[in-house]
Every structure is written in structure tokens, then in C-alpha cells.
Design a protein around this motif. Structure first.
Motif, PDB file in Angstrom:
ATOM      1  N   SER A   1      19.538 -23.276  14.898  1.00  0.00           N
ATOM      2  CA  SER A   1      19.137 -21.971  15.433  1.00  0.00           C
ATOM      3  C   SER A   1      20.233 -21.397  16.314  1.00  0.00           C
ATOM      4  N   PRO A   2      20.441 -20.077  16.231  1.00  0.00           N
ATOM      5  CA  PRO A   2      21.473 -19.459  17.048  1.00  0.00           C
ATOM      6  C   PRO A   2      21.034 -19.293  18.492  1.00  0.00           C
ATOM      7  N   VAL A   3      22.012 -19.072  19.360  1.00  0.00           N
ATOM      8  CA  VAL A   3      21.691 -18.627  20.718  1.00  0.00           C
ATOM      9  C   VAL A   3      21.346 -17.153  20.607  1.00  0.00           C
ATOM     10  N   MET A   4      20.096 -16.803  20.885  1.00  0.00           N
ATOM     11  CA  MET A   4      19.625 -15.429  20.690  1.00  0.00           C
ATOM     12  C   MET A   4      19.892 -14.628  21.965  1.00  0.00           C
ATOM     13  N   ARG A   5      20.961 -13.830  21.928  1.00  0.00           N
ATOM     14  CA  ARG A   5      21.415 -13.118  23.123  1.00  0.00           C
ATOM     15  C   ARG A   5      20.740 -11.768  23.321  1.00  0.00           C
ATOM     16  N   VAL A   6      20.003 -11.304  22.334  1.00  0.00           N
ATOM     17  CA  VAL A   6      19.273 -10.049  22.489  1.00  0.00           C
ATOM     18  C   VAL A   6      18.168 -10.244  23.521  1.00  0.00           C
ATOM     19  N   PRO A   7      18.049  -9.334  24.478  1.00  0.00           N
ATOM     20  CA  PRO A   7      17.023  -9.491  25.513  1.00  0.00           C
ATOM     21  C   PRO A   7      15.633  -9.754  24.933  1.00  0.00           C
ATOM     22  N   GLY A   8      15.003 -10.813  25.397  1.00  0.00           N
ATOM     23  CA  GLY A   8      13.645 -11.154  24.979  1.00  0.00           C
ATOM     24  C   GLY A   8      13.563 -12.013  23.733  1.00  0.00           C
ATOM     25  N   ALA A   9      14.645 -12.113  22.958  1.00  0.00           N
ATOM     26  CA  ALA A   9      14.575 -12.841  21.692  1.00  0.00           C
ATOM     27  C   ALA A   9      14.346 -14.332  21.908  1.00  0.00           C
ATOM     28  N   GLU A  10      15.022 -14.909  22.877  1.00  0.00           N
ATOM     29  CA  GLU A  10      14.880 -16.340  23.133  1.00  0.00           C
ATOM     30  C   GLU A  10      13.439 -16.690  23.496  1.00  0.00           C
TER      31      GLU A  10
ATOM     32  N   GLY B   1      21.385   2.101  12.488  1.00  0.00           N
ATOM     33  CA  GLY B   1      20.482   2.230  13.628  1.00  0.00           C
ATOM     34  C   GLY B   1      19.453   1.136  13.726  1.00  0.00           C
ATOM     35  N   THR B   2      19.496   0.151  12.811  1.00  0.00           N
ATOM     36  CA  THR B   2      18.435  -0.858  12.781  1.00  0.00           C
ATOM     37  C   THR B   2      18.838  -2.169  13.461  1.00  0.00           C
ATOM     38  N   LYS B   3      19.898  -2.139  14.216  1.00  0.00           N
ATOM     39  CA  LYS B   3      20.239  -3.335  14.993  1.00  0.00           C
ATOM     40  C   LYS B   3      19.193  -3.547  16.081  1.00  0.00           C
ATOM     41  N   THR B   4      18.712  -4.769  16.208  1.00  0.00           N
ATOM     42  CA  THR B   4      17.696  -5.076  17.213  1.00  0.00           C
ATOM     43  C   THR B   4      18.331  -5.136  18.593  1.00  0.00           C
ATOM     44  N   THR B   5      17.751  -4.407  19.535  1.00  0.00           N
ATOM     45  CA  THR B   5      18.294  -4.357  20.898  1.00  0.00           C
ATOM     46  C   THR B   5      17.427  -5.092  21.907  1.00  0.00           C
ATOM     47  N   ALA B   6      16.147  -5.312  21.582  1.00  0.00           N
ATOM     48  CA  ALA B   6      15.265  -6.028  22.503  1.00  0.00           C
ATOM     49  C   ALA B   6      14.023  -6.504  21.760  1.00  0.00           C
ATOM     50  N   VAL B   7      13.459  -7.600  22.247  1.00  0.00           N
ATOM     51  CA  VAL B   7      12.209  -8.136  21.699  1.00  0.00           C
ATOM     52  C   VAL B   7      11.265  -8.372  22.859  1.00  0.00           C
ATOM     53  N   THR B   8      10.026  -7.906  22.715  1.00  0.00           N
ATOM     54  CA  THR B   8       8.998  -8.190  23.712  1.00  0.00           C
ATOM     55  C   THR B   8       7.901  -9.005  23.045  1.00  0.00           C
ATOM     56  N   ARG B   9       6.853  -9.274  23.788  1.00  0.00           N
ATOM     57  CA  ARG B   9       5.766 -10.087  23.237  1.00  0.00           C
ATOM     58  C   ARG B   9       5.146  -9.445  22.003  1.00  0.00           C
TER      59      ARG B   9
END
Length: 398
Positions: A106-115, A202-210
Motif C-alpha cells: 500500500s502507498p503512503v496516502m498523502r492526500v488529506p484524509g486518505a490515510e 479536474g478529477t485528481k482527488t484533493t481530500a477524503v473525508t468520512r
């Protein structure tokens, strides 16, 4: 009587098992394979673990040569000067030669909230956890798959076939490797399964929340379960052991797959970076590189000069659920041809590729040295171009 040579293989994936089996060509070589699990994981099937259509577990007795000793443990450090490895259990093992095949995960998920909120699928444990999360979620829960390489496409299709509401966020192009004709076929199949495909810059993920996934273009997608298939990571064992690595942590080698630091160490698979120009990650490449790494060790034991790796990629296969797939033919330089096979035949070829990736290991266990692969890739040209040299003269392909 010839002196016995101890070889330690770290990692029991496609590359490690192939290397261990091939080393059995010599009776005076003792091989110890160290792996953290007691079973082999055919990673080509991890998306099927998520979709509950396969368990992705193979008994090592089916694919490992009888003379190979399996040690279920983790290696915490390599000692190149002392020619030994330290195990997490506290023991140590010495070696005459070392084969580094730790693979990727698994990668280090650097996108905010992804980890915190996204679920990877790069390991058996991660795939099983994700399946548990999906089983606990409502059948109508929105699922977002981030990443549109083979793993993302296959996971999205697998879940959609089970009736899940799936959005596939590409972060760019759907199936970047595929020829545009094959890409359109894949897109139609995904649409037929009900998958919403979001592609483009425009579909690059910038953040993940619950419960959401945010995109670069400002869109916010509802997502009760977010699946992360973008990127990869490799163990930091080589770097921790003071060996030279590339920016991703892959062990740097020359074209014979020998470490740039120590000729007793060779590397193969996802965690190897020959000439700082890694091969495309795949089970196919891992098996071929594992075999070549073993050949390099065997040449050194025999006092011969090891040969550089020569590997071409004839195809890539992407599953689109249980009833469709795309078998993408490739030029020897690993670029996609116009020619591909789709539909049910594509699905059958995908299943065959999964089976044969394991069968090749079993065949090598029974008959060491039997594994072969297509040659004639453009490796020399790529290396010459990077050095700013004139490309070597080659004959046209037949």
C-alpha cells in the motif's frame, strides 16, 4: 566436493518464489526463502478478494521446490558487510548471496484524509479489511474507487457486478496504458455495469473525508466507502540497511540486477530499480526478473559473467468483472497496439493469465531452469537515450 553456497531470498511473491525455484539448478546451493506469511498470495486476484469471488491464497507446497526451506518471519535488517540478515523473531541467518524480492504494498496516502478514511487493496490483509467494511455497509452505499489503473478498474468492475453503486475517479485518463480503442471498450463495459467514470485533469482527488471525496475541479462526491488504488509503496528494508535506493525506496541495481553496492546482493520484482529505470510493475515482470536474478547468482557461483536483463512485454490484461475483460497486445517496447481482445474472450484470457502466473512457479519448482520469456525489448535504447548517446543499431522486428 564442491563447497555449498547458502542463498537467502527475502520475499515469497512471484519474483522470490521463481528465483528460489530456479536456484535449484545446482545441487550445491541451499536456499532459504523468508516470507511473513505461510501462504503464497497471487496478487492478481486481490480485487476478487474484495468482491468475494476468490480467496487469493495458494499453499507454498504447490509452487515451491522441495529443497527450498521456508522461514515464516520478517527481515528487519540486512548486514551486507557481515553477509547476514536479522529476523524479527530475533534470529539471524548468514548468506553467500542474497536475493531481494520484498515486493510492493500500500502507498503512503498523502492526500488529506486518505490515510484515515480510504481503504487500500494492495495486500491480502488490506483487501480482506475492505471486504469486511463493504459487508457491513448498506448495499446502496455509494462507493468511490480512486485510481484508474488495472487495480482500480478491476476493483470497480468487481464491485459493480455485485450490485454496488460505484464511482471510478481516474485522476486523469482511464486505463492510461490501454490503446484508445481498448479504452473505449473498457469505458463501455464499465458504463454497462453502472460504474460512473470520472476522468480528465479536474478529477485528481484533493481530500477524503468520512463520507466524501473532493476533486480538484471542486466537485464533492458522496462516498460511504472509499477505495484507494492509486500509487504504490515498497518496504524500506534496503534503505534501513544502508543500501542505495531510488526515490521510491527500490533497491538500485545494474542491468544484471546486482546491487550497485554489493555483488552478493541481487534484486527483482517491484522493489528493484535496475539502472534507476524500473520495469513496469506486474506479476509477469516479477517472475521473469526473479528468474534472471537467480541466473545472475548462478553465474557468479560458476565464475561466469552475468548477462544483462532482456525482457519485452507482449501484453497487458485487465479484468472487467467475471464476464468481460480486455487483453491488450503490446509492441516489444511496451506500448499498446491497436490490437486487443475484449468481451468474454478477454475475461477468459484474464483468468488464464492469473492461473498461468502461478503455474509458471509450479513448473519451475518441478523443472528448474524451464521458465523463459520474450526477449528483444527496447531497454538498450532507453538507457542510451537517458545517457544522451546514439541509440544502438538493432535489426527490425520480424
Amino acid at each position: 566436493m564442491a563447497e555449498n553456497t547458502d542463498v537467502v531470498v527475502i520475499g515469497g511473491g512471484y519474483a522470490g518464489v521463481m528465483a528460489a525455484n530456479r536456484l535449484m539448478l545446482r545441487d550445491d546451493v541451499t536456499v532459504t526463502l523468508i516470507n511473513p506469511r505461510p501462504v503464497f498470495i497471487p496478487r492478481l486476484r486481490l480485487h476478487q478478494v474484495v468482491g468475494a469471488t476468490h480467496d487469493a491464497v495458494v499453499d507454498y507446497r504447490e509452487i515451491l521446490a522441495e529443497r527450498v526451506r521456508l522461514v515464516v518471519d520478517d527481515v528487519t535488517r540486512i548486514d551486507p558487510a557481515g553477509h547476514g540478515v536479522t529476523l524479527s523473531s530475533g534470529g539471524t541467518l548468514g548468506y553467500g548471496h542474497l536475493v531481494y524480492t520484498v515486493g510492493s504494498g500500500s502507498p503512503v496516502m498523502r492526500v488529506p484524509g486518505a490515510e484515515e478514511f480510504a481503504h487500500p487493496v494492495a495486500t491480502l490483509e488490506a483487501a480482506r479489511r475492505l471486504r469486511s467494511v463493504l459487508d457491513a455497509a448498506s448495499p446502496a452505499a455509494p462507493v468511490t474507487v480512486v485510481g484508474a489503473g488495472p487495480t482500480g478498474i478491476e476493483t470497480a468492475a468487481e464491485l459493480a457486478e455485485r450490485g454496488r453503486r460505484v464511482t471510478l475517479v481516474c485522476g486523469g485518463v482511464l486505463g492510461p496504458y490501454l490503446h484508445p480503442r481498448a479504452r473505449r471498450t473498457a469505458a463501455r463495459r464499465l458504463a454497462g455495469l453502472g460504474v460512473t467514470v470520472l476522468d480528465g485533469p479536474g478529477t485528481k482527488t484533493t481530500a477524503v473525508t468520512r463520507d466524501t471525496v473532493r476533486l480538484a475541479d471542486g466537485r464533492e462526491l458522496p462516498s460511504e466507502v472509499t477505495v484507494w488504488t492509486a500509487g504504490f509503496g515498497v518496504p524500506d528494508l534496503a534503505a534501513r540497511s544502508g543500501l542505495s535506493t531510488d526515490a521510491m525506496g527500490r533497491l538500485l541495481t545494474d542491468e544484471t540486477l546486482t546491487s550497485v553496492d554489493d555483488e552478493r546482493i541481487v534484486a527483482a520484482g517491484d522493489a528493484a530499480a535496475p539502472s534507476d529505470l524500473p520495469f513496469r510493475m506486474s506479476a509477469y515482470a516479477a517472475g521473469c526478473l526473479g528468474a534472471h536474478a537467480a541466473d545472475t547468482v548462478l553465474d557468479r557461483i560458476a565464475g561466469k559473467r552475468p548477462a544483462p536483463i532482456d525482457l519485452s512485454f507482449p501484453a497487458m490484461c485487465v479484468g472487467l468483472g467475471r464476464r468481460a475483460g480486455v487483453f491488450q497486445f503490446a509492441h516489444k517496447d511496451d506500448t499498446a497496439m491497436r490490437l486487443y481482445i475484449g468481451g468474454r474472450t478477454g475475461a477468459k484470457l484474464k483468468e488464464l493469465s492469473c492461473r498461468f502466473s502461478v503455474k509458471h512457479l509450479a513448473d519451475e519448482a518441478r523443472k528448474p531452469g524451464s521458465h523463459s520469456w520474450p526477449k528483444g525489448g527496447n531497454r538498450r535504447e532507453l538507457l542510451a537515450a537517458r545517457r544522451g548517446e546514439a541509440a544502438p543499431t538493432t535489426e527490425p522486428a520480424a
